[in-house]
Scaffold this motif. Structure first.
Motif, PDB file in Angstrom:
ATOM      1  N   PRO A  54       0.800  -1.226   0.000  1.00 43.00           N
ATOM      2  CA  PRO A  54       0.000   0.000   0.000  1.00 43.00           C
ATOM      3  C   PRO A  54       0.834   1.279   0.000  1.00 43.00           C
ATOM      4  O   PRO A  54       0.349   2.321  -0.431  1.00 43.00           O
ATOM      5  CB  PRO A  54      -0.839  -0.103   1.273  1.00 43.00           C
ATOM      6  N   LYS A  55       2.075   1.209   0.445  1.00 39.01           N
ATOM      7  CA  LYS A  55       2.917   2.408   0.476  1.00 39.01           C
ATOM      8  C   LYS A  55       3.473   2.743  -0.901  1.00 39.01           C
ATOM      9  O   LYS A  55       3.571   3.907  -1.265  1.00 39.01           O
ATOM     10  CB  LYS A  55       4.061   2.219   1.468  1.00 39.01           C
ATOM     11  N   THR A  56       3.836   1.708  -1.670  1.00 41.75           N
ATOM     12  CA  THR A  56       4.471   1.936  -2.972  1.00 41.75           C
ATOM     13  C   THR A  56       3.543   1.663  -4.151  1.00 41.75           C
ATOM     14  O   THR A  56       3.846   2.061  -5.268  1.00 41.75           O
ATOM     15  CB  THR A  56       5.708   1.043  -3.129  1.00 41.75           C
ATOM     16  N   MET A  57       2.444   0.939  -3.877  1.00 36.28           N
ATOM     17  CA  MET A  57       1.516   0.479  -4.926  1.00 36.28           C
ATOM     18  C   MET A  57       2.234  -0.401  -5.957  1.00 36.28           C
ATOM     19  O   MET A  57       1.823  -0.501  -7.098  1.00 36.28           O
ATOM     20  CB  MET A  57       0.808   1.656  -5.591  1.00 36.28           C
ATOM     21  N   GLN A  58       3.308  -1.064  -5.513  1.00 30.68           N
ATOM     22  CA  GLN A  58       4.040  -2.000  -6.352  1.00 30.68           C
ATOM     23  C   GLN A  58       3.751  -3.420  -5.884  1.00 30.68           C
ATOM     24  O   GLN A  58       3.559  -3.674  -4.692  1.00 30.68           O
ATOM     25  CB  GLN A  58       5.554  -1.734  -6.282  1.00 30.68           C
ATOM     26  N   LEU A  59       3.752  -4.351  -6.836  1.00 30.75           N
ATOM     27  CA  LEU A  59       3.557  -5.763  -6.542  1.00 30.75           C
ATOM     28  C   LEU A  59       4.769  -6.289  -5.786  1.00 30.75           C
ATOM     29  O   LEU A  59       5.904  -6.012  -6.169  1.00 30.75           O
ATOM     30  CB  LEU A  59       3.423  -6.508  -7.879  1.00 30.75           C
ATOM     31  N   VAL A  60       4.535  -7.030  -4.685  1.00 33.76           N
ATOM     32  CA  VAL A  60       5.648  -7.678  -3.995  1.00 33.76           C
ATOM     33  C   VAL A  60       6.069  -8.908  -4.784  1.00 33.76           C
ATOM     34  O   VAL A  60       5.284  -9.455  -5.572  1.00 33.76           O
ATOM     35  CB  VAL A  60       5.300  -8.025  -2.527  1.00 33.76           C
ATOM     36  N   GLU A  61       7.300  -9.365  -4.592  1.00 33.84           N
ATOM     37  CA  GLU A  61       7.863 -10.465  -5.386  1.00 33.84           C
ATOM     38  C   GLU A  61       7.769 -11.795  -4.657  1.00 33.84           C
ATOM     39  O   GLU A  61       7.974 -11.862  -3.449  1.00 33.84           O
ATOM     40  CB  GLU A  61       9.328 -10.174  -5.709  1.00 33.84           C
ATOM     41  N   GLY A  62       7.496 -12.859  -5.402  1.00 35.29           N
ATOM     42  CA  GLY A  62       7.476 -14.211  -4.863  1.00 35.29           C
ATOM     43  C   GLY A  62       6.100 -14.615  -4.371  1.00 35.29           C
ATOM     44  O   GLY A  62       5.377 -13.799  -3.789  1.00 35.29           O
ATOM     45  N   PHE A  63       5.740 -15.876  -4.600  1.00 37.58           N
ATOM     46  CA  PHE A  63       4.382 -16.307  -4.261  1.00 37.58           C
ATOM     47  C   PHE A  63       4.086 -16.197  -2.772  1.00 37.58           C
ATOM     48  O   PHE A  63       3.026 -15.701  -2.385  1.00 37.58           O
ATOM     49  CB  PHE A  63       4.099 -17.736  -4.749  1.00 37.58           C
ATOM     50  N   GLU A  64       4.981 -16.656  -1.912  1.00 37.79           N
ATOM     51  CA  GLU A  64       4.715 -16.591  -0.477  1.00 37.79           C
ATOM     52  C   GLU A  64       4.555 -15.143  -0.023  1.00 37.79           C
ATOM     53  O   GLU A  64       3.613 -14.809   0.700  1.00 37.79           O
ATOM     54  CB  GLU A  64       5.818 -17.281   0.324  1.00 37.79           C
ATOM     55  N   ALA A  65       5.445 -14.271  -0.462  1.00 40.77           N
ATOM     56  CA  ALA A  65       5.345 -12.853  -0.097  1.00 40.77           C
ATOM     57  C   ALA A  65       4.056 -12.236  -0.632  1.00 40.77           C
ATOM     58  O   ALA A  65       3.420 -11.422   0.049  1.00 40.77           O
ATOM     59  CB  ALA A  65       6.563 -12.089  -0.624  1.00 40.77           C
ATOM     60  N   GLN A  66       3.640 -12.642  -1.828  1.00 41.13           N
ATOM     61  CA  GLN A  66       2.391 -12.121  -2.382  1.00 41.13           C
ATOM     62  C   GLN A  66       1.203 -12.562  -1.537  1.00 41.13           C
ATOM     63  O   GLN A  66       0.303 -11.766  -1.253  1.00 41.13           O
ATOM     64  CB  GLN A  66       2.218 -12.567  -3.834  1.00 41.13           C
ATOM     65  N   THR A  67       1.205 -13.814  -1.116  1.00 41.38           N
ATOM     66  CA  THR A  67       0.083 -14.321  -0.324  1.00 41.38           C
ATOM     67  C   THR A  67       0.020 -13.617   1.029  1.00 41.38           C
ATOM     68  O   THR A  67      -1.067 -13.208   1.479  1.00 41.38           O
ATOM     69  CB  THR A  67       0.197 -15.840  -0.151  1.00 41.38           C
ATOM     70  N   VAL A  68       1.156 -13.448   1.679  1.00 35.04           N
ATOM     71  CA  VAL A  68       1.200 -12.720   2.947  1.00 35.04           C
ATOM     72  C   VAL A  68       0.686 -11.295   2.754  1.00 35.04           C
ATOM     73  O   VAL A  68      -0.120 -10.804   3.549  1.00 35.04           O
ATOM     74  CB  VAL A  68       2.630 -12.732   3.534  1.00 35.04           C
ATOM     75  N   GLN A  69       1.120 -10.623   1.686  1.00 35.57           N
ATOM     76  CA  GLN A  69       0.683  -9.251   1.436  1.00 35.57           C
ATOM     77  C   GLN A  69      -0.825  -9.166   1.242  1.00 35.57           C
ATOM     78  O   GLN A  69      -1.480  -8.240   1.745  1.00 35.57           O
ATOM     79  CB  GLN A  69       1.403  -8.652   0.227  1.00 35.57           C
ATOM     80  N   VAL A  70      -1.403 -10.129   0.539  1.00 31.13           N
ATOM     81  CA  VAL A  70      -2.853 -10.136   0.345  1.00 31.13           C
ATOM     82  C   VAL A  70      -3.572 -10.264   1.692  1.00 31.13           C
ATOM     83  O   VAL A  70      -4.526  -9.531   1.975  1.00 31.13           O
ATOM     84  CB  VAL A  70      -3.286 -11.247  -0.633  1.00 31.13           C
ATOM     85  N   PHE A  71      -3.105 -11.187   2.544  1.00 27.18           N
ATOM     86  CA  PHE A  71      -3.733 -11.314   3.863  1.00 27.18           C
ATOM     87  C   PHE A  71      -3.565 -10.029   4.682  1.00 27.18           C
ATOM     88  O   PHE A  71      -4.494  -9.609   5.380  1.00 27.18           O
ATOM     89  CB  PHE A  71      -3.184 -12.517   4.634  1.00 27.18           C
TER      90      PHE A  71
END
Length: 126
Positions: free
Chosen positions: A38-55
């Motif tokens: 939410p701070k950068t509006m950039q997609l985080v990298e890696g599936f695990e990191a993406q899933t954590v970010q969504v939660f």
């Protein structure tokens, strides 16, 4: 029934014609969250990191609505690779305890911005 728009700076701003969530009565309908920081509006990298970010994004919107992840009664998970299903389950166990929400996990061809996972949810507040 009156509707209230839920919005927080702790989750990504809407990238289209939608609200982060809408509260109607004691039910909150959360829009899909992809793994944008939410701070950068950039997609985080890696599936695990993406899933954590969504939660984390869902958690922020739930809190802005006056609830928490424990108030989720229905969770929809969209995956571009169903081979990641076990990883989603493991990460979800960090955020939820029984009784778990009702859930669907759906394999799809693509998500906005090239995300690998998206989730939306319905909360019921006490």
């Amino acid at each position: 029934m009156p509707r209230t728009v839920i919005n927080t700076e702790n989750a990504p701003a809407a990238i289209g014609t939608y609200s982060q969530a809408i509260k109607a009565g004691n039910t909150v309908y959360m829009s899909g969250q992809i793994p944008l920081d939410p701070k950068t509006m950039q997609l985080v990298e890696g599936f695990e990191a993406q899933t954590v970010q969504v939660f984390e994004n869902l958690k922020a919107v739930a809190e802005a609505a006056g609830g928490s992840l424990k108030d989720i009664v229905k969770l929809n998970i969209f995956l571009t690779d169903l081979g990641n299903f076990a990883t989603v389950n493991e990460i979800m166990s960090r955020y939820f305890q029984q009784p778990y929400p009702a859930r669907a996990a759906i394999g799809i061809a693509a998500l906005p911005k090239g995300a690998q996972v998206e989730m939306d949810a319905v909360l019921v507040l006490d």
